[in-house]
Design an enzyme around this catalytic site. Structure first.
Site, PDB file in Angstrom:
ATOM      1  N   THR A   1      52.721  53.707  28.958  1.00  0.00           N
ATOM      2  CA  THR A   1      54.083  54.234  28.942  1.00  0.00           C
ATOM      3  C   THR A   1      55.068  53.089  29.142  1.00  0.00           C
ATOM      4  O   THR A   1      54.950  52.325  30.092  1.00  0.00           O
ATOM      5  CB  THR A   1      54.262  55.295  30.037  1.00  0.00           C
ATOM      6  OG1 THR A   1      53.425  56.410  29.731  1.00  0.00           O
ATOM      7  CG2 THR A   1      55.707  55.765  30.130  1.00  0.00           C
TER       8      THR A   1
ATOM      9  N   HIS B   1      45.241  63.928  25.886  1.00  0.00           N
ATOM     10  CA  HIS B   1      45.451  63.403  27.235  1.00  0.00           C
ATOM     11  C   HIS B   1      45.171  64.520  28.242  1.00  0.00           C
ATOM     12  O   HIS B   1      45.988  65.418  28.453  1.00  0.00           O
ATOM     13  CB  HIS B   1      46.886  62.911  27.369  1.00  0.00           C
ATOM     14  CG  HIS B   1      47.142  62.028  28.562  1.00  0.00           C
ATOM     15  ND1 HIS B   1      46.250  61.888  29.599  1.00  0.00           N
ATOM     16  CD2 HIS B   1      48.200  61.233  28.881  1.00  0.00           C
ATOM     17  CE1 HIS B   1      46.735  61.052  30.494  1.00  0.00           C
ATOM     18  NE2 HIS B   1      47.921  60.630  30.079  1.00  0.00           N
TER      19      HIS B   1
ATOM     20  N   ASN C   1      45.008  61.970  34.592  1.00  0.00           N
ATOM     21  CA  ASN C   1      46.133  61.465  35.381  1.00  0.00           C
ATOM     22  C   ASN C   1      47.059  62.528  35.959  1.00  0.00           C
ATOM     23  O   ASN C   1      48.244  62.286  36.179  1.00  0.00           O
ATOM     24  CB  ASN C   1      46.944  60.469  34.560  1.00  0.00           C
ATOM     25  CG  ASN C   1      46.113  59.276  34.135  1.00  0.00           C
ATOM     26  OD1 ASN C   1      45.858  59.097  32.952  1.00  0.00           O
ATOM     27  ND2 ASN C   1      45.659  58.469  35.076  1.00  0.00           N
TER      28      ASN C   1
ATOM     29  N   TYR D   1      48.194  65.363  34.645  1.00  0.00           N
ATOM     30  CA  TYR D   1      49.105  66.063  33.744  1.00  0.00           C
ATOM     31  C   TYR D   1      48.549  67.451  33.408  1.00  0.00           C
ATOM     32  O   TYR D   1      47.554  67.886  34.000  1.00  0.00           O
ATOM     33  CB  TYR D   1      49.378  65.208  32.510  1.00  0.00           C
ATOM     34  CG  TYR D   1      50.060  63.902  32.872  1.00  0.00           C
ATOM     35  CD1 TYR D   1      51.263  63.899  33.575  1.00  0.00           C
ATOM     36  CD2 TYR D   1      49.477  62.673  32.576  1.00  0.00           C
ATOM     37  CE1 TYR D   1      51.877  62.709  33.952  1.00  0.00           C
ATOM     38  CE2 TYR D   1      50.091  61.479  32.943  1.00  0.00           C
ATOM     39  CZ  TYR D   1      51.287  61.502  33.630  1.00  0.00           C
ATOM     40  OH  TYR D   1      51.898  60.337  34.015  1.00  0.00           O
TER      41      TYR D   1
ATOM     42  N   ASN E   1      49.350  61.312  40.567  1.00  0.00           N
ATOM     43  CA  ASN E   1      50.186  62.506  40.505  1.00  0.00           C
ATOM     44  C   ASN E   1      49.666  63.643  41.392  1.00  0.00           C
ATOM     45  O   ASN E   1      49.698  64.817  41.007  1.00  0.00           O
ATOM     46  CB  ASN E   1      50.361  62.967  39.053  1.00  0.00           C
ATOM     47  CG  ASN E   1      51.186  61.995  38.249  1.00  0.00           C
ATOM     48  OD1 ASN E   1      52.232  61.532  38.707  1.00  0.00           O
ATOM     49  ND2 ASN E   1      50.726  61.662  37.047  1.00  0.00           N
TER      50      ASN E   1
END
Length: 403
Positions: free
Chosen positions: A43, A198, A201, A203, A258
């Site tokens: 990112t 994805h 992480n 999400y 996260n």
């Protein structure tokens, strides 16, 4: 020649022989990879505004790094609802697709391969990033620890506390799958070589997978078969668009990013790896569970290595591992069969010609963490290659039209 010199030269020769495995060719689905060094998704928060459109600098940035065996693009939101950070690119509008096509065409002109990583952040967002300032969505209405990276009213980056998300209704699940389908169709139109789902992480898909973030009692919560239901619904939908040999999946077993964890990660991720084997996907991409220890030069946690071994046994296809590697440790993992491909992230930020530097043992450029997110060409397209240092290629791209 004294004994010390002989020993040193022997050690260097042994290291060179060991790292040769990094440059062995590899067959990945329909692709013949030149070597085993992949560019991990990174990112960078430099999408052009308004509209979160990849800028002209993005085409330069990825083309500079096209010597990677494969580029996995920065995480790309599949919808406005899927955005979680300021200035990240999407793949849901016509303008975004056209801009990504310029990126992929530039990469292809330099004989590179690039997959598009499809991303929905779920609760790792903020109303300031959502359409009509709505609440972010999640499997369960649990507020994550940490802060969201948003653009404030002055157009500046700002960190603000996360908010309590809204739990998705079961009737909304087909709509989430449809967002992924539209993004996958758009990625084909943008001429990517493949896509990566994805599911790592912390999400959205990972939020459904892991017990700390999924407290549902319906068909998408409870036992692992239910918690992984959305991931496999997405996977099956995207197979009809791309075919299995151009799809990868990213997971982060034992990851803590996260504010997430799983009560039984070996069972959860072992189950996923085994089921993914049935799909004959291009690859499974995992974030190295031992990344933190390896980055600090410590011995990896045995439980983390056991997790890698479990996934290696359960998943019968190509395994890509990212995080914490140097040339010697990457080569060792390949030689020991822990991985088939190694993905490098931060090293690719400052070293656009990373494979060449690894091949000849050249020093690395020093990266500047203050320029990781947002900004212009500084810290993005201005890191020199070895050829540029030698005056054999033009200077790095500079383009003031970034926004």
């Amino acid at each position: 020649m004294n004994e010390t010199t002989t020993i040193a030269r022997t050690a260097r020769a042994a290291q060179a022989t060991d790292t040769d495995v990094l440059f062995a060719p590899y067959r990945l689905g329909p692709f013949n990879l030149r070597h085993r060094i992949v560019m991990a998704p990174l990112t960078r928060s430099r999408a052009r505004q308004p509209g979160n459109v990849p800028s002209s600098l993005a085409a330069c940035y990825y083309a500079q790094r096209a010597s990677a065996a494969l580029i996995v693009s920065e995480a790309t939101q599949i919808s406005m609802q899927g955005q979680g950070y300021a200035w990240t690119p999407g793949i849901h509008s016509r303008e975004q697709v056209e801009a990504w096509r310029r990126v992929t065409q530039t990469v292809h002109q330099t004989n590179g391969l690039i997959f598009n990583q499809l991303w929905h952040v779920g609760r790792i967002s903020h109303p300031a990033l959502q359409p009509d300032n709505m609440l972010p969505v999640a499997p369960s209405a649990l507020t994550p620890e940490g802060e969201a990276f948003i653009e404030n009213e002055r157009g500046e980056a700002e960190l603000v506390p996360f908010v309590r998300p809204r739990a998705l209704n079961i009737e909304e699940m087909p709509y989430i799958v449809a967002q992924y389908e539209r993004a996958a169709i758009n990625a084909r139109a943008a001429e990517f070589d493949g896509i990566e789902i994805h599911a790592a992480n912390g999400y959205l898909l990972d939020q459904f997978i892991e017990t700390s973030t999924n407290r549902r009692t319906d068909a998408y919560g409870g036992p692992v078969e239910n918690r992984t239901r959305l991931l496999f619904e997405v996977a099956e939908a995207l197979m009809r668009i791309w075919g299995p040999d151009r799809i990868g999946v990213r997971l982060s077993p034992m990851g803590k990013a996260n504010d997430i964890y799983d009560d039984q990660p070996e069972a959860t991720f072992g189950y996923i790896a085994e089921r993914l084997s049935d799909y004959s996907f291009s690859y499974l991409h995992i974030v190295n569970p031992a990344m933190e220890q390896m980055q600090s030069g410590k011995e990896p946690d045995p439980r983390a290595l056991d997790m890698v071994e479990t996934i290696r046994k359960k998943f019968k296809g190509t395994l890509m591992v990212a995080g914490g590697f140097q040339a010697d440790t990457a080569a060792r993992w390949l030689l020991e069969g822990k991985a088939d491909l190694i993905a490098f992230g931060r090293k690719f930020i400052a070293n656009p010609d990373l494979p060449e530097r690894l091949r000849i043992g050249a020093p690395f450029n020093t990266d500047d963490p203050t320029t990781y997110y947002g900004g212009r060409e500084k810290g993005y397209t201005d890191y020199p290659s070895l050829a540029q240092d030698r005056g054999e290629q033009p200077k790095a791209c500079v383009d003031q039209r970034w926004r």
